[in-house]
Design a protein around this motif. Structure first.
Motif, PDB file in Angstrom:
ATOM      1  N   VAL A  85     -20.634  37.156  11.276  1.00  0.00           N
ATOM      2  CA  VAL A  85     -19.835  36.000  10.836  1.00  0.00           C
ATOM      3  C   VAL A  85     -20.703  35.119   9.930  1.00  0.00           C
ATOM      4  N   VAL A  86     -20.232  34.877   8.713  1.00  0.00           N
ATOM      5  CA  VAL A  86     -20.998  34.025   7.787  1.00  0.00           C
ATOM      6  C   VAL A  86     -20.123  32.874   7.301  1.00  0.00           C
ATOM      7  N   HIS A  87     -20.788  31.789   6.889  1.00  0.00           N
ATOM      8  CA  HIS A  87     -20.041  30.757   6.156  1.00  0.00           C
ATOM      9  C   HIS A  87     -20.558  30.699   4.723  1.00  0.00           C
ATOM     10  N   THR A  88     -19.849  29.986   3.871  1.00  0.00           N
ATOM     11  CA  THR A  88     -20.166  29.959   2.435  1.00  0.00           C
ATOM     12  C   THR A  88     -20.549  28.555   1.972  1.00  0.00           C
ATOM     13  N   SER A  89     -20.986  27.730   2.913  1.00  0.00           N
ATOM     14  CA  SER A  89     -21.211  26.320   2.587  1.00  0.00           C
ATOM     15  C   SER A  89     -22.652  26.051   2.151  1.00  0.00           C
ATOM     16  N   GLY A  90     -22.790  25.199   1.159  1.00  0.00           N
ATOM     17  CA  GLY A  90     -24.121  24.834   0.687  1.00  0.00           C
ATOM     18  C   GLY A  90     -24.830  23.867   1.611  1.00  0.00           C
ATOM     19  N   THR A  91     -24.056  23.089   2.371  1.00  0.00           N
ATOM     20  CA  THR A  91     -24.652  21.985   3.125  1.00  0.00           C
ATOM     21  C   THR A  91     -24.646  22.171   4.638  1.00  0.00           C
ATOM     22  N   THR A  92     -24.039  23.261   5.120  1.00  0.00           N
ATOM     23  CA  THR A  92     -23.872  23.401   6.566  1.00  0.00           C
ATOM     24  C   THR A  92     -24.968  24.276   7.168  1.00  0.00           C
ATOM     25  N   ASP A  93     -25.548  23.801   8.273  1.00  0.00           N
ATOM     26  CA  ASP A  93     -26.599  24.560   8.953  1.00  0.00           C
ATOM     27  C   ASP A  93     -26.063  25.871   9.520  1.00  0.00           C
ATOM     28  N   LEU A  94     -26.954  26.841   9.583  1.00  0.00           N
ATOM     29  CA  LEU A  94     -26.622  28.113  10.235  1.00  0.00           C
ATOM     30  C   LEU A  94     -26.264  27.867  11.705  1.00  0.00           C
TER      31      LEU A  94
END
Lengths: 254, 254
Positions: A85-94
């Protein structure tokens, strides 16, 4: 790979189409708005869903591409899946994912996307992160099929990229908006400005921007600066921006 | 046409080379610095001169392309010539020439020029002005041999163009400089930003910039805006610019 995309906005739309074009299989597109989900799903041969409980559990990759403050909520609904599961956000922590899930990562494309304009990812920096080496390898292999610019970056560096992108993209575009406004006040069309905008960007493809700065402020041409400021007397908001940026140019090029 | 160019800076250099490439004959290049004059003169098969008294009197066109505050002084030295005398300044009145000379005009290319980078004029807006119809026709004919974008604009509109160009070119380039600075502080290379800069400019070639604004401010994503502002705590000068432009985006997109 079998991929589920959670989101139907600008980034989700561009990624879904790029994955589809690269031969990956898109199983589902999720959006709380079923119409939005189905519009995109149809274009990439996937199923549109609007309920997180409908998400299939056996996909290889789940891409969360929703507003930053909705990422955790979506992650929490994916505790039953075995895929990455991945996210595509520049500002959100893993951490927003690893708090709830085991196999997690980040797949951040450094680009400005609009639904109405399909961008080739060939040249788009894809910034990857994962705490697990195998999962990182999976992301790298996938990213390299899409782009020639694949970077492995930790969360702190990714946040710096995102901040820089505001300076390099969002703010310049806003200055184009203000240029259009100044032109319109005098009955001039924005189109006349396009070759200049294009050349300004082209110039920094092979130069550092510091070395190709032009204009009255870097020349310290106070006569022109003062003429411009007085032309903006009826637009005090633009006058303030002119003053702020003009001063900044003088400081940086002192 | 037989042309004399008075100046050897960025605009003079690019115009001289474009005229030369278009088959016009360049007779002389003037610069108070004889080396500068000769470097450019050699490249376009002209004579380099550093004294205004050496200017030939029988050219068809004299192009004054010096700093704005030096235009009048150069114009005063050309009272004996019979040819058409134009300047290339966005902000200078035609009067600066007509005060001293009979056949005068403006030949303003709306572009950002550097000596080191030759720009094709094919697509560059050439903005023309003359109080005499015959001279205007001469300028139009010449400009149309160089560019597909020829405009006839009075001084007031030309000044508005010049002001808009600061917003559309000089300020965006400065924001690229600031982006590079933010990246460098974290050991990241400016190159990663280039595809984004390129796409940001490309996007407004076929859209109005207002319609393609992206980023945290237009989304009113205060969480991200505040994160960015706190990342800039050690760069208060950039913090102020971020705040000013972010507020402006909110005002314009309210």
């Amino acid at each position: 790979m079998d991929i589920v995309i959670l989101g139907s906005g600008n980034v989700a739309t561009n990624l879904a189409k790029a994955f589809d074009a690269a031969g990956e299989r898109l199983l589902q597109i999720y959006s709380p708005n079923i119409e939005h989900a189905c519009v995109l799903a149809e274009q990439v041969g996937a199923e549109g869903i609007s309920n997180l409980s409908e998400v299939v559990r056996n996909a290889d990759l789940y891409i969360i591409s929703v507003k930053d403050d909705a990422i955790e909520q979506v992650a929490q609904s994916l505790t039953e899946v075995s895929g990455l599961v991945v996210h595509t956000s520049g500002t959100t922590d893993l951490k927003s994912l690893s708090r709830y899930l085991k196999r997690v990562g980040v797949f951040y494309p450094l680009q400005t996307f609009s639904k109405s304009r399909l961008v080739s990812l060939d040249d788009v920096p894809l910034c990857l992160e994962s705490s697990n080496d195998d999962d990182l390898s999976i992301l790298i292999a996938l990213a390299e099929r899409l782009s020639s610019r694949v970077y492995q970056l930790d969360g702190e560096k990714r946040k710096v990229l995102h901040l820089s992108a505001v300076f390099a993209c969002n703010f310049p575009n806003h200055l184009y908006v203000l240029a259009a406004k100044v032109l319109k006040e005098s009955g001039l069309d924005f189109d006349i400005m396009r070759p200049l905008i294009s050349e300004t960007a082209d110039k920094v493809m092979s130069n550092m921007p510091f070395d190709v700065q032009t204009g009255p402020s870097v020349r310290r041409d106070e006569t022109t600066i003062n003429k411009h400021l007085s032309m903006l007397n009826n637009l005090p908001h633009l006058q303030e921006i002119y003053q702020t940026l003009s001063n900044s140019i003088k400081i940086i090029h002192k």
